[in-house]
Scaffold this motif. Structure first.
Motif, PDB file in Angstrom:
ATOM      1  N   ILE A   1       0.854  -1.205   0.000  1.00  0.00           N
ATOM      2  CA  ILE A   1       0.000   0.000   0.000  1.00  0.00           C
ATOM      3  C   ILE A   1       0.886   1.251   0.000  1.00  0.00           C
ATOM      4  O   ILE A   1       2.107   1.133  -0.137  1.00  0.00           O
ATOM      5  CB  ILE A   1      -0.968   0.003   1.213  1.00  0.00           C
ATOM      6  N   ASN A   2       0.281   2.416   0.212  1.00  0.00           N
ATOM      7  CA  ASN A   2       1.024   3.684   0.165  1.00  0.00           C
ATOM      8  C   ASN A   2       2.157   3.745   1.184  1.00  0.00           C
ATOM      9  O   ASN A   2       2.132   3.050   2.192  1.00  0.00           O
ATOM     10  CB  ASN A   2       0.081   4.857   0.469  1.00  0.00           C
ATOM     11  N   ASN A   3       3.087   4.652   0.915  1.00  0.00           N
ATOM     12  CA  ASN A   3       4.197   4.931   1.839  1.00  0.00           C
ATOM     13  C   ASN A   3       5.019   3.704   2.219  1.00  0.00           C
ATOM     14  O   ASN A   3       5.493   3.594   3.352  1.00  0.00           O
ATOM     15  CB  ASN A   3       3.678   5.602   3.125  1.00  0.00           C
ATOM     16  N   GLY A   4       5.143   2.766   1.307  1.00  0.00           N
ATOM     17  CA  GLY A   4       5.969   1.585   1.560  1.00  0.00           C
ATOM     18  C   GLY A   4       5.346   0.609   2.540  1.00  0.00           C
ATOM     19  O   GLY A   4       6.026  -0.297   3.023  1.00  0.00           O
ATOM     20  N   GLY A   5       4.061   0.781   2.832  1.00  0.00           N
ATOM     21  CA  GLY A   5       3.402  -0.094   3.809  1.00  0.00           C
ATOM     22  C   GLY A   5       2.833  -1.361   3.178  1.00  0.00           C
ATOM     23  O   GLY A   5       2.760  -1.500   1.959  1.00  0.00           O
ATOM     24  N   TRP A   6       2.433  -2.286   4.050  1.00  0.00           N
ATOM     25  CA  TRP A   6       1.831  -3.552   3.613  1.00  0.00           C
ATOM     26  C   TRP A   6       0.560  -3.781   4.412  1.00  0.00           C
ATOM     27  O   TRP A   6       0.489  -3.466   5.601  1.00  0.00           O
ATOM     28  CB  TRP A   6       2.802  -4.721   3.843  1.00  0.00           C
ATOM     29  N   ASN A   7      -0.423  -4.359   3.724  1.00  0.00           N
ATOM     30  CA  ASN A   7      -1.710  -4.606   4.351  1.00  0.00           C
ATOM     31  C   ASN A   7      -2.095  -6.068   4.152  1.00  0.00           C
ATOM     32  O   ASN A   7      -1.811  -6.650   3.105  1.00  0.00           O
ATOM     33  CB  ASN A   7      -2.754  -3.708   3.662  1.00  0.00           C
ATOM     34  N   CYS A   8      -2.745  -6.654   5.160  1.00  0.00           N
ATOM     35  CA  CYS A   8      -3.306  -7.994   4.967  1.00  0.00           C
ATOM     36  C   CYS A   8      -4.741  -7.808   4.485  1.00  0.00           C
ATOM     37  O   CYS A   8      -5.589  -7.291   5.224  1.00  0.00           O
ATOM     38  CB  CYS A   8      -3.286  -8.801   6.262  1.00  0.00           C
ATOM     39  N   ASP A   9      -4.992  -8.230   3.254  1.00  0.00           N
ATOM     40  CA  ASP A   9      -6.312  -8.049   2.648  1.00  0.00           C
ATOM     41  C   ASP A   9      -7.366  -8.913   3.326  1.00  0.00           C
ATOM     42  O   ASP A   9      -8.539  -8.561   3.375  1.00  0.00           O
ATOM     43  CB  ASP A   9      -6.213  -8.441   1.163  1.00  0.00           C
ATOM     44  N   LEU A  10      -6.962 -10.045   3.864  1.00  0.00           N
ATOM     45  CA  LEU A  10      -7.916 -10.970   4.488  1.00  0.00           C
ATOM     46  C   LEU A  10      -8.396 -10.441   5.838  1.00  0.00           C
ATOM     47  O   LEU A  10      -9.590 -10.435   6.130  1.00  0.00           O
ATOM     48  CB  LEU A  10      -7.256 -12.342   4.671  1.00  0.00           C
ATOM     49  N   HIS A  11      -7.459  -9.967   6.650  1.00  0.00           N
ATOM     50  CA  HIS A  11      -7.818  -9.509   8.001  1.00  0.00           C
ATOM     51  C   HIS A  11      -8.017  -8.002   8.095  1.00  0.00           C
ATOM     52  O   HIS A  11      -8.442  -7.504   9.143  1.00  0.00           O
ATOM     53  CB  HIS A  11      -6.729  -9.929   9.002  1.00  0.00           C
ATOM     54  N   GLY A  12      -7.677  -7.297   7.009  1.00  0.00           N
ATOM     55  CA  GLY A  12      -7.831  -5.837   7.023  1.00  0.00           C
ATOM     56  C   GLY A  12      -6.912  -5.160   8.020  1.00  0.00           C
ATOM     57  O   GLY A  12      -7.287  -4.170   8.650  1.00  0.00           O
ATOM     58  N   THR A  13      -5.697  -5.686   8.178  1.00  0.00           N
ATOM     59  CA  THR A  13      -4.764  -5.090   9.146  1.00  0.00           C
ATOM     60  C   THR A  13      -3.478  -4.653   8.459  1.00  0.00           C
ATOM     61  O   THR A  13      -3.055  -5.242   7.459  1.00  0.00           O
ATOM     62  CB  THR A  13      -4.372  -6.109  10.241  1.00  0.00           C
ATOM     63  N   LEU A  14      -2.859  -3.630   9.033  1.00  0.00           N
ATOM     64  CA  LEU A  14      -1.541  -3.216   8.557  1.00  0.00           C
ATOM     65  C   LEU A  14      -0.518  -4.224   9.059  1.00  0.00           C
ATOM     66  O   LEU A  14      -0.664  -4.766  10.158  1.00  0.00           O
ATOM     67  CB  LEU A  14      -1.191  -1.835   9.121  1.00  0.00           C
ATOM     68  N   LEU A  15       0.522  -4.448   8.255  1.00  0.00           N
ATOM     69  CA  LEU A  15       1.555  -5.416   8.649  1.00  0.00           C
ATOM     70  C   LEU A  15       2.892  -4.694   8.762  1.00  0.00           C
ATOM     71  O   LEU A  15       3.426  -4.232   7.748  1.00  0.00           O
ATOM     72  CB  LEU A  15       1.678  -6.513   7.585  1.00  0.00           C
ATOM     73  N   ASN A  16       3.432  -4.601   9.971  1.00  0.00           N
ATOM     74  CA  ASN A  16       4.782  -4.039  10.055  1.00  0.00           C
ATOM     75  C   ASN A  16       5.794  -5.136   9.724  1.00  0.00           C
ATOM     76  O   ASN A  16       5.429  -6.306   9.553  1.00  0.00           O
ATOM     77  CB  ASN A  16       5.037  -3.383  11.421  1.00  0.00           C
ATOM     78  N   LYS A  17       7.069  -4.760   9.638  1.00  0.00           N
ATOM     79  CA  LYS A  17       8.073  -5.727   9.173  1.00  0.00           C
ATOM     80  C   LYS A  17       8.153  -6.948  10.080  1.00  0.00           C
ATOM     81  O   LYS A  17       8.352  -8.072   9.618  1.00  0.00           O
ATOM     82  CB  LYS A  17       9.446  -5.051   9.090  1.00  0.00           C
ATOM     83  N   GLN A  18       8.003  -6.738  11.377  1.00  0.00           N
ATOM     84  CA  GLN A  18       8.085  -7.847  12.318  1.00  0.00           C
ATOM     85  C   GLN A  18       6.921  -8.817  12.113  1.00  0.00           C
ATOM     86  O   GLN A  18       7.104 -10.038  12.082  1.00  0.00           O
ATOM     87  CB  GLN A  18       8.096  -7.282  13.754  1.00  0.00           C
ATOM     88  N   GLN A  19       5.718  -8.261  11.930  1.00  0.00           N
ATOM     89  CA  GLN A  19       4.538  -9.119  11.710  1.00  0.00           C
ATOM     90  C   GLN A  19       4.658  -9.874  10.390  1.00  0.00           C
ATOM     91  O   GLN A  19       4.253 -11.028  10.287  1.00  0.00           O
ATOM     92  CB  GLN A  19       3.269  -8.264  11.706  1.00  0.00           C
TER      93      GLN A  19
END
Ligand code: SF4
Ligand code: SF4
Length: 272
Positions: free
Chosen positions: A243-261
């Motif tokens: 997603i925007n700003n170099g981020g990642w999202n889990c489409d299934l759970h609707g949550t943002l994913l940081n690098k650790q997750q």
């Protein structure tokens, strides 16, 4: 054949190399300028999404470090020759230029004043064979991956010129080439970056069965032909969306994913 016990000296050498291997854990990074010119777009995508990870032996890791140390020496050579070289920005950090998405980054060796103009500086070391080819054919033809690295860095850093400074590791010879901006090539690289970010399934590779010579040394060969599964983590899951700003999202759970997750994954994982 009888295996002889290792001598204390050989054990010491092994321990030195081993000490380099300790830091090599899986980590995620952004798409980078140094690999964007690779011929196979699938390989670039596999790298970015961490499908497999090559474990380099300590000797190789030491060799990579030697290349980085040489870059500092080259910068000192250029400064001693009277050039103005800037290798850190006003915040004391390496120069970096990003694509708007935040998923692609160029980390450059510096900026050098040459012929009264600021040039993007790229430093490379070569073995004799590679250096001879470079002298004969120039950067664009003999080192297309380096050429693309410079073009995208010049584009995102707003430079019209670059200086490719290369050193032969065998005999300390220098080869320096001035690189002009190549708008058509830069635009094709931007398209390539965007198609990598937008890909929701494996992009087409340069071979369907990885049988061609160019696939021979690819780190992702097994996963490419589906002989092995990708490494288990979010980035190799169908539900992980950039997603925007170099981020990642889990489409299934609707949550943002940081690098650790992203490294952990979950039970709903579905391999891409
Ligand atoms: S094995 Fe070949 S086709 Fe597959 S990712 Fe590697 S280079 Fe590309
Ligand atoms: S949290 Fe689970 S479902 Fe979501 S991207 Fe990660 S592994 Fe896939």
């Amino acid at each position: 054949m009888v295996a002889f016990p290792k001598s204390p000296e050989q054990k010491l050498i092994d321990a030195v190399y081993k000490s380099y291997e300790k830091t090599e854990n899986l980590s995620f990074s952004r798409l980078g300028a140094s690999g964007i010119g690779e011929e196979c777009i699938r390989k670039i995508w596999f790298n970015w999404r961490g499908f497999s990870k090559k474990q380099f032996e300590g000797r190789m890791l030491r060799l990579f470090e030697t290349g980085h140390l040489q870059e500092d020496r080259v910068i000192q050579d250029l400064i001693r020759s009277g050039k103005e070289v800037y290798f850190v920005n006003e915040y004391g950090s390496q120069y970096e230029f990003e694509h708007d998405s935040g998923h692609f980054i160029c980390k450059v060796d510096g900026v050098i004043k040459h012929q009264d103009k600021n040039h993007l500086l790229e430093i490379k070391t070569h073995n004799k064979k590679s250096f001879s080819a470079l002298q004969r054919h120039g950067v664009e033809k003999s080192k297309p991956v380096h050429y693309s690295q410079m073009q995208i860095s010049m584009y995102l850093g707003h430079f019209t010129r670059g200086l490719y400074v290369s050193l032969c590791k065998d005999d300390e010879k220098y080869y320096i080439e001035r690189i002009k901006e190549d708008n058509a090539h830069q635009k094709s690289l931007i398209k390539k970056i965007e198609s990598l970010i937008n890909a929701r399934m494996r992009p087409t590779g340069i071979s369907e069965d990885a049988s061609i010579f160019a696939c021979k040394f690819c780190d992702h060969k097994d996963v490419c032909v589906k002989e092995t599964k990708p490494l288990f983590h979010c980035r190799s899951c169908v539900n992980a969306i950039p997603i925007n700003n170099g981020g990642w999202n889990c489409d299934l759970h609707g949550t943002l994913l940081n690098k650790q997750q992203q490294l952990i994954g979950c039970e709903d994982y579905q391999a891409l």
